[in-house]
Design a protein around this motif. Structure first.
Motif, PDB file in Angstrom:
ATOM      1  N   VAL A  64       0.867  -1.179   0.000  1.00  0.00           N
ATOM      2  CA  VAL A  64       0.000   0.000   0.000  1.00  0.00           C
ATOM      3  C   VAL A  64       0.901   1.226   0.000  1.00  0.00           C
ATOM      4  N   VAL A  65       0.700   2.099  -0.985  1.00  0.00           N
ATOM      5  CA  VAL A  65       1.529   3.296  -1.137  1.00  0.00           C
ATOM      6  C   VAL A  65       0.704   4.527  -0.791  1.00  0.00           C
ATOM      7  N   GLN A  66       1.257   5.360   0.083  1.00  0.00           N
ATOM      8  CA  GLN A  66       0.579   6.566   0.542  1.00  0.00           C
ATOM      9  C   GLN A  66       1.491   7.791   0.402  1.00  0.00           C
ATOM     10  N   THR A  82       3.073  -4.461   3.312  1.00  0.00           N
ATOM     11  CA  THR A  82       4.089  -3.418   3.389  1.00  0.00           C
ATOM     12  C   THR A  82       3.416  -2.085   3.097  1.00  0.00           C
ATOM     13  N   VAL A  83       3.627  -1.105   3.947  1.00  0.00           N
ATOM     14  CA  VAL A  83       3.152   0.258   3.709  1.00  0.00           C
ATOM     15  C   VAL A  83       4.364   1.096   3.333  1.00  0.00           C
ATOM     16  N   ALA A  84       4.292   1.758   2.195  1.00  0.00           N
ATOM     17  CA  ALA A  84       5.379   2.618   1.736  1.00  0.00           C
ATOM     18  C   ALA A  84       4.835   4.022   1.526  1.00  0.00           C
ATOM     19  N   HIS A  85       5.659   5.007   1.812  1.00  0.00           N
ATOM     20  CA  HIS A  85       5.174   6.396   1.703  1.00  0.00           C
ATOM     21  C   HIS A  85       6.323   7.334   1.376  1.00  0.00           C
ATOM     22  N   HIS A 144       8.053   1.752   4.871  1.00  0.00           N
ATOM     23  CA  HIS A 144       9.197   2.115   4.042  1.00  0.00           C
ATOM     24  C   HIS A 144       9.067   3.572   3.612  1.00  0.00           C
ATOM     25  N   LEU A 145      10.098   4.361   3.876  1.00  0.00           N
ATOM     26  CA  LEU A 145      10.142   5.736   3.378  1.00  0.00           C
ATOM     27  C   LEU A 145      10.741   5.711   1.975  1.00  0.00           C
ATOM     28  N   LEU A 146       9.979   6.159   0.987  1.00  0.00           N
ATOM     29  CA  LEU A 146      10.393   6.101  -0.399  1.00  0.00           C
ATOM     30  C   LEU A 146      11.181   7.340  -0.812  1.00  0.00           C
ATOM     31  N   LEU A 170       9.301   3.312  -6.323  1.00  0.00           N
ATOM     32  CA  LEU A 170       8.803   2.106  -5.664  1.00  0.00           C
ATOM     33  C   LEU A 170       8.910   0.862  -6.523  1.00  0.00           C
ATOM     34  N   SER A 171       9.675   0.927  -7.630  1.00  0.00           N
ATOM     35  CA  SER A 171       9.684  -0.178  -8.587  1.00  0.00           C
ATOM     36  C   SER A 171      10.097  -1.501  -7.943  1.00  0.00           C
ATOM     37  N   GLU A 172      11.126  -1.491  -7.081  1.00  0.00           N
ATOM     38  CA  GLU A 172      11.593  -2.739  -6.471  1.00  0.00           C
ATOM     39  C   GLU A 172      10.532  -3.332  -5.553  1.00  0.00           C
ATOM     40  N   LEU A 173       9.904  -2.485  -4.724  1.00  0.00           N
ATOM     41  CA  LEU A 173       8.852  -2.975  -3.833  1.00  0.00           C
ATOM     42  C   LEU A 173       7.665  -3.497  -4.636  1.00  0.00           C
TER      43      LEU A 173
END
Length: 378
Positions: free
Chosen positions: A11-13, A39-42, A62-64, A81-84
């Protein structure tokens, strides 16, 4: 003997605000019970979001790395975020045209990962042009799934051709359990002490709880308070919040005894205000404050206004709230009518209690997890 790996959801925020932390924690637990790792990435909040001063740290997030671009009056963002994303079975992105990182995932041929958008489903609180609406619709229709805040957004998407079987209505909410527990713990002595300290009569007291900005129609509110006080001697509005229009409120409070400004109020103090006040006044934008109204058992009085958030749909006139058509004088008349009718207040509070049980972060996480599991084929 082969073993299957756990499925992965991303989930990307834009950033993680405080009010979303309990939701993500519950969602992770819910998914883990079905062998799906979340995984939450932002990224970093934009200047406008940073001004809210509500960014939170979420364990494991994860801090992007993020790049921003200016294009006319718009700021565009690219979050790396390509790898995630390549390791995920399902990716959930914010529904927003300014997120450039969404475009490759949505435009490329449909292959793993499955891609969902999460958002309102339609534009609620600002006007948008034909080009913006067209681009938004076309991009949205590239998604494999959609997580809509409310039923209204889902209906709008389905009417525009998005398959209804690929829409999950999450019923957007916050974690109101601590607020409800705090409200239940408020004693009559605490209410009496607060009323004495601030010179208010609880039976003739209302509450404004929210940001003091243009979207909340503060001048309308202040005028309505004056009309209400003339019609109902002893009426008082408690104002709790902060924002750019705070000076307007402070100036009015200095001149009029029927207005008490309390500044920003948090935690258990909000529960005490809900116990003291009979109504919540919110003539401007209604969003998640509707959920606070339910949790505090303090029915909301709002207006028919075109720029409410999706959560305005939770309100039903005469059952859990009052929705007024007209200007400040008409609004004041409705407030006075409600404060003069104990039977009406009791009915509205009963409606709030029902919806306090429906609009919870537990139910939201359960619904969201169900959609993610279907995306993953789990």
């Amino acid at each position: 003997m082969s073993t299957s790996r756990s499925r992965r959801a991303l989930v990307v925020q834009p950033y993680v605000p405080h009010y979303r932390v309990p939701f993500f924690e519950r969602l992770a637990t819910e998914l883990r019970s079905h062998e799906v790792d979340l995984t939450v990435a932002h990224g970093e909040p934009s200047a406008a979001l940073a001004a809210r001063d509500d960014a939170a740290a979420l364990d494991g997030a994860h801090l992007l790395r993020q790049t921003s671009f200016r294009m006319g009056r718009r700021t565009l963002f690219w979050r790396h975020l390509s790898e995630l994303a390549s390791r995920a079975d399902a990716v959930v992105l914010e529904q927003a045209l300014h997120n450039l990182d969404a475009y490759p995932l949505l435009i490329n041929p449909r292959s793993a990962p499955a891609v969902a958008l999460w958002g309102h489903g339609r534009t609620y609180n600002k006007a948008s042009g034909v080009l913006t609406r067209t681009l938004n619709r076309r991009l949205t229709h590239r998604a494999d799934w959609f997580f809509a805040y409310t039923q209204g957004g889902a209906d709008h998407l389905a009417a525009g051709g998005f398959p209804s079987e690929r829409i999950t209505v999450v019923r957007n909410s916050t974690d109101t359990a601590p607020l409800r527990e705090a409200l239940a713990a408020v004693t009559p002595e605490q209410v009496e002490r607060f009323a004495s300290d601030h010179g208010v009569v609880p039976e003739r007291t209302a509450l404004f709880l929210g940001s003091l900005d243009e979207s909340k129609r503060i001048p309308y509110l202040l005028e309505a308070v004056q009309h209400t006080a003339r019609l109902l001697p002893g009426f008082t509005l408690l104002v709790a919040g902060d924002g750019p229009q705070r000076p307007l409120v402070e100036s009015a409070a200095a001149r009029h005894k029927e207005l008490v400004y309390l500044g920003p109020v948090f935690g258990r103090e909000r529960a005490l205000l809900g116990a003291v006040a009979q109504l919540m006044l919110m003539p401007g934008l209604v969003g998640l404050c509707a959920v606070d109204s339910f949790a505090l058992a303090t029915p909301m009085v709002t207006t028919h206004w075109p720029y409410h958030g999706p959560e305005f749909e939770y309100l039903e006139h005469g059952r859990n709230s009052l929705i007024v058509a007209g200007g400040p004088e008409r609004y004041a008349e409705e407030v006075v009518h409600a404060l003069s009718r104990p039977d009406l207040l009791a009915r509205l509070r009963d409606g709030c209690a029902v919806d306090a049980d429906r609009c919870t972060v537990r139910e939201m996480s359960r619904r969201f997890a169900g959609g993610v599991l279907r995306m993953c084929g789990a």
